[in-house]
Design a protein around this motif. Structure first.
Motif, PDB file in Angstrom:
ATOM      1  N   ASN A 150      81.025  51.181  -0.272  1.00 54.57           N
ATOM      2  CA  ASN A 150      81.865  51.302  -1.458  1.00 54.57           C
ATOM      3  C   ASN A 150      83.308  51.584  -1.096  1.00 54.57           C
ATOM      4  OD1 ASN A 150      80.373  50.777  -3.760  1.00 54.57           O
ATOM      5  ND2 ASN A 150      79.259  52.704  -3.566  1.00 54.57           N
ATOM      6  N   CYS A 172      75.313  45.766  -4.733  1.00 53.47           N
ATOM      7  CA  CYS A 172      75.247  47.021  -5.479  1.00 53.47           C
ATOM      8  C   CYS A 172      73.880  47.096  -6.141  1.00 53.47           C
ATOM      9  CB  CYS A 172      76.352  47.026  -6.538  1.00 53.47           C
ATOM     10  SG  CYS A 172      76.369  48.541  -7.500  1.00 53.47           S
ATOM     11  N   ASN A 173      73.377  48.315  -6.327  1.00 55.18           N
ATOM     12  CA  ASN A 173      72.069  48.451  -6.969  1.00 55.18           C
ATOM     13  C   ASN A 173      72.168  48.633  -8.479  1.00 55.18           C
ATOM     14  OD1 ASN A 173      73.166  50.950  -6.973  1.00 55.18           O
ATOM     15  ND2 ASN A 173      71.320  52.031  -6.312  1.00 55.18           N
ATOM     16  N   HIS A 202      80.657  47.833 -10.291  1.00 51.73           N
ATOM     17  CA  HIS A 202      80.746  49.088 -11.078  1.00 51.73           C
ATOM     18  C   HIS A 202      81.509  48.879 -12.383  1.00 51.73           C
ATOM     19  CE1 HIS A 202      79.664  51.887  -7.484  1.00 51.73           C
ATOM     20  NE2 HIS A 202      78.849  50.855  -7.599  1.00 51.73           N
ATOM     21  N   TYR A 315      68.542  49.852  -3.324  1.00 53.85           N
ATOM     22  CA  TYR A 315      69.533  49.267  -2.437  1.00 53.85           C
ATOM     23  C   TYR A 315      68.865  48.457  -1.347  1.00 53.85           C
ATOM     24  CZ  TYR A 315      74.396  50.232  -3.231  1.00 53.85           C
ATOM     25  OH  TYR A 315      75.664  50.189  -3.706  1.00 53.85           O
TER      26      TYR A 315
HETATM   27 MN   LIG Z   1      77.295  50.306  -6.200  1.00 52.82          MN
END
Ligand SMILES: [Mn+2]
Ligand SMILES: [Mn+2]
Ligand SMILES: [Mn+2]
Ligand SMILES: [Mn+2]
Lengths: 438, 438, 438, 438
Positions: A150, A172-173, A202, A315
């Motif tokens: 990140n 990204c999860n 995000h 993830y």
């Molecule tokens: Mn993420």
């Protein structure tokens, strides 16, 4: 005979590594990994040893012919790799704690990937990722870079714009988490749910939701606007969206949207938590210590269930699923961070977006969504600008651009506060920001 | 013989009218007005009489053959008009005072054209302007609508999107004010300064600045980032931009940008002023009373100098300059609110933008600027979305859309605060929001 | 119990129908069809009987519970259908023969889907398809319209732009044919080849080619530019592309590109063939007669191999494959004609394009390709304009627009020739062009 | 004291030069030129002397303090110039004659700026202009390059894309000619006519026409579609547009559109003329000889009226008008070739377009027109692609790209004919195409 499959994991000493190992074990049939290189830096040597040995025990238990190598020599690890995964943290959790603590002094959200924390994580991380890409160009030019580090949006943007590596995917999860949540809300198996995702890392929206291929968006929006649906809807300590807002928005949000559409509540919640139980980094620091104690146990040869509490669920699954689909040219649809290529109108073709894409051996091909809904265009554009200017500041060590990036971020109350925070954080992270101090 | 020139001014009883009259007098040679119809509503009858009589005395003094008509019958005024100007205020200054006061209770900026105040002014104004346009379609289909009524961005957007009138221009004195300010900063005559403006109403940027046709942007930005330039730079009680911010932004801002790039300071300043001397509407209410006392003086036959303190300077000049340029096909460049037509990338062709345009008899033709600078794209897009969704809510009486519009506005801290403010303001403005209460 | 699956085939008396039946039989496991309605018009009654009875025998032989209905009542057939396929020909092959013959008199290409022939086929077909869509809106609003009727580009454009049916897919066998051809060129199984298609119907380009997921475009282009590769390369009687041209184009062409990049050769070839063996329609007329003789044989209960010579190979497979993927939400990639939605830059979002798309229950989702290569943008844009203006002329019976459409078509030598051809063809097709003669 | 004004004219020995001189004399009040440098190459020395001496006599007669310098040293001429004008012809009229003659052998239009002739003129000219730009960067980096050298579209594209000079304007007399023609058609003074031009050089459309600022497009289109209007309408030996075509097109064309919308007629006309009186170059060669004989007359001190027959009328006026507007920051509207900057949708921001622009000291600012009419988008896009690929071929000496450029040109009947023509023309122009022969 086919050449073996080599994966290099930068930041291999991470507490997440057992999940990744579990993923490789679970999908071994489709992705016959032969060499896994876990790389870390000098400071992470001890953790690398601990988690690396657990990895070896896990693979031994699974009876798979995967060689696990532990190394501090990144070049050796990258040499001829087929996939490079990155999950490192410049400055470790101590730096993250600063990212979270310092902004709070200025009454600004302290969070790892949003606002000042996101910017500084980017300023520390981007030069390292650029460095890795330069190494890759030399040592494994055909490898795919799968980045979980990140802020994945800014990092992917920087790779696309400032390196010669174009085989990069940011992961990204969050999208998977949304699919899981919606499945729970509808009380169906997650495999029956599909969501058209589009936006940024995000900052991703679900533009449509399907159950067995049929759109159920109206029903889901209805459920999300029902105050009774406390479980999924009240995503922050029981706070749900205002029904009018979510109905008119007519799209699914991601948890990080709370920072933007409920800025004040989130700031207060974050301050309260920091005071009462410490910031997230401080909490995780403790969790990690415990995890590494567990990992040391020479009898442990599976991923310990406690890891799930660490956060970051799915993830590993997301990462190995992605790698497997690339390797096998599976052409399934996954939400990833990739080159926009016209898929979202108004975002430059060569910028990173997070979007439902077909995963091919040639990489992700984003599905065209045309224009984003009117209501979300501005915020997405604003965060994209933040990411672009942040990446530029990080690469060039440009202090003015850093101030600009933070000032235009919607979580910042003014240019002066932006500057004050930047000055304190620059000093605090000095060691990891050489580009600004030469 | 050529048909006479007829102008209808909706909201003719406004205290600004003497400025407009002065403008028509000053430019009579180029714009030989024959009939000026000042229209107002029943509640404004007294003011209309007062200001209308002053108008007549001014014209008499100037010895010009312009007939001034005072009327409460809008249809009569619009009939065969060549130009229609609008400067009305639905709910008068009392409504504005509510727009300013109520949000402050929720710790949100109370301002006439930004945030909740801007939204509610729009919700009240848009249906009336749509009504006027419908009348115009019938009574004077070839007339130009010159709108000064705020929020000019949302109002122009509504006319373009929800009426059949496309001969509409929105007008604001902000760009002229910026040119004046820059001229002062450089200590030159304003006529030597030219600025390439682009953005939205009250969200306009100067992308380049010229002195005698030669770019002096770098010099201006340098001056603006010098803390010594207190006069122009420190535009809010002595607060200037952070030098790093303005240098990296590399564009001129408008005063309203303070609400976005210095949100916190502006909120506090506004609260303090509301407490100490009343909100702007409350101050203006007093000023207006005094002005109308002055206007009553049967010996007054010029625009009284006290009007300049009222604010809104250059409006009259801007308006009559625009009208004159249209009438004479002057092809000079003026910053106006007009149909984008591709001039700014990423804004729909049919949306209103505020942009430097060539003024022809066929209306304004915007100059193409391509992409806005990366740093400003997001905010502009966000405010455009606010305007579009606000206009839609206003036209359809759509409560959910109103909540959405306010939630995505950068000045609003959360969906819940948005809803709470909307609920209180809906109630407070009930009389003027029939579309929401049927 | 689940409702049965109903398909309505407009133009069911077509000689192609046995292929379609074969397709439904082959994929019955995945697509459990219960009712197939073959509809035709009065003039086609006899053929409908013949081919319909063959269809019944084929299904009987396959021992599948599919009811085949033959009808002249379109409404009955459409009622509650799940899929509607269209394969009709307004004016039958006799009209096609005129489309091919008349332009040749003016030294202009006579071809079914390109140039004047394509325009007139569109002018005859579009009103009928609009009619069908209006019926569908009433009788089976949730059905998918799978259109094979040519000119598929103009027809799909017309449906998207002039009807309320948005569940429409246009289908062509050209992309599949290219994949087959490339497979042959590389001497591999076609299932290992994948091509990124983008463009328009009968104007589609292969932007990249993959073998087992790995790009082999350079190798394919090299092969295509080698004069030795007579089999695939020399696609028109042994004429291959100039090596320089195909290398610099750096994309795969489709057979119809010969009409544009080898206009003169194709015109001459077509004239020669028309003279020596008759136009394609004339040849096909004979073939069809023979086919229907075969179909009459009460012992025939399979698709006769002679049908393959008729042309149109892979159509049935493409159609049933598409329907099956929609029905099962398969999410595989297929090249189809669908709403652009931003996938190809510079083409309006709501225009039809032919492009690799993921096939979901919610329809095709095109993969974003950003900008087309510089060299092909213009021609694609020109044909899109031809299709748009042609569709507009067809819907409104607008003679001027018909002249405009044909004049801007690259195969037309001048506005005067365009007009002369149109005048003669209007007269020749009068019966089928009521919109121009009222 | 202000520094004097210096203009350098590359190709100063041109027969057009007296017009340019006349222009400078006529506008001296606004543009007080002090030094005019006429540069030419060795082969043009004699003509430079002749025309240069006439220039001196003209200025002497006008009693203006302008120094005229004649030189073969380009560097000396460029040094500190304020404006550089280019009007040279690589290979002189002899090369043009080949551009016109050779294609005719292949039954392809032979014309100076369209089709093969345009391509080869570009291939010869682009490297020289790039060279001049490189010199300018060093010797007069602030100068404006005013290019009249054809093909002005490809040349301006090349300067924008392959040099560091961005102060460049391409100029053509076609738009002025259209305004003159329309004025004649309407029987009004040309100064009362204004046209919104958009498109490319020699492919420009009038999107609207104004008389005294009021749109008269409908009337003009009506007139243009009236077969009685032989004077203006029948622009090629009495051939007018088909009324249906021009009505549906709903835009003004330029004379060069005949090559595209009447390709066959123009080809035949050109062949006939070449046969009967020689190609245009051959005719002009004679005219030029006569002109230079006239120029030699020591008593001649004005522009001889015979020059007007040479063609190229209004060029001088257009050029000096443009230079004067830049110099004086006049902000009038002129149609020029400039960077698109988003003015025309679908054309890259950094490509050259010919468009109505406001002329400022900072250069032309194009007026945004949004989307081109549907009917013209394709052809414009196609010619833009031809120009871009042609420029690329010219700069890199890329033979394949040259074949591609010519094949996609609408005037070329096939890739094979393109290649054959290129091969013959490459050989014929060998001396002037060094980039292809090394
Ligand atoms: Mn993420
Ligand atoms: Mn204003
Ligand atoms: Mn087809
Ligand atoms: Mn020209």
């Amino acid at each position: 005979m086919q050449k073996g499959l080599k994966v290099a994991t930068i930041g291999g000493g991470s507490s997440y590594t057992p999940e990744l190992i579990e993923g490789f074990i679970k999908r071994y049939d489709e992705f016959p990994l032969t060499e896994l290189w876990l790389v870390d830096i000098e400071e992470g040597k001890e953790k690398l040893e601990i988690v690396g040995n657990l990895a070896k025990r896990m693979i031994e238990k699974a009876e798979l012919p995967i060689d696990v190598h532990l190394t501090l020599d990144r070049e050796e690890a990258l040499k001829d790799a087929d996939f490079v995964t990155t999950q490192f943290r410049v400055g470790l959790l101590e730096a993250r704690a600063k990212d979270e603590r310092i902004p709070l002094k200025y009454n600004v959200l302290g969070q790892e990937t949003n606002g000042p924390g996101g910017l500084f994580k980017g300023l520390r991380t981007v030069p390292v990722i650029v460095d890795i890409c330069n190494d890759m160009e030399r040592l494994c030019p055909d490898a795919w870079l799968i980045n979980f580090t990140n802020p994945a949006g800014m990092v992917t943007e920087a790779v696309l714009r400032y390196t010669n590596i174009d085989k990069v995917v940011g992961l990204c999860n969050v999208p998977i988490g949304i699919e899981m949540g919606i499945a729970k809300l509808l009380d169906v198996d997650a495999s029956r749910i599909h969501i058209d995702f589009a936006g940024l890392n995000h900052m991703v929206y679900g533009l449509d939701v399907y159950l067995d291929g049929e759109s159920v968006k109206d029903r889901v929006i209805e459920l999300l606007s029902d105050p009774e649906n406390t479980s999924f809807v009240k995503n922050i300590d029981g706070i749900g969206w205002e029904p009018e807002f979510i109905r008119a928005l007519d799209a699914l949000t991601c948890p990080y949207h709370n920072y933007y559409y409920k800025s004040q509540d989130m700031l207060e919640k974050t301050k309260k938590e920091a005071e009462e139980k410490g910031t997230r980094a401080e909490v995780v620091l403790e969790l990690e210590k415990e995890l590494f104690e567990l990992y040391k146990d020479p009898d442990l040869n599976i991923k310990p269930p406690q890891l799930e509490e660490r956060g970051g669920a799915y993830y590993s699954d997301a990462a190995v699923r992605l790698i497997t689909s690339i390797y096998n040219d599976k052409r399934d649809i996954q939400p990833v961070n990739t080159r926009n290529n016209g898929a979202i109108a108004s975002i430059p073709n060569d910028s990173a977006v997070e979007i439902s894409s077909v995963i091919t051996k040639d990489g992700p091909k984003p599905l065209a969504i045309g224009d984003l809904p009117v209501a979300v265009r501005g915020l997405v554009q604003q965060i994209k600008s933040f990411e672009r200017i942040g990446a530029e500041a990080a690469v060039n060590g440009d202090y003015d651009k850093a101030v600009l990036a933070l000032t235009i971020n919607p979580l910042t109350p003014s240019d002066s506060v932006a500057k004050a925070i930047i000055d304190e954080m620059m000093e605090a992270h000095k060691t990891h920001l050489p580009q600004f101090f030469n």
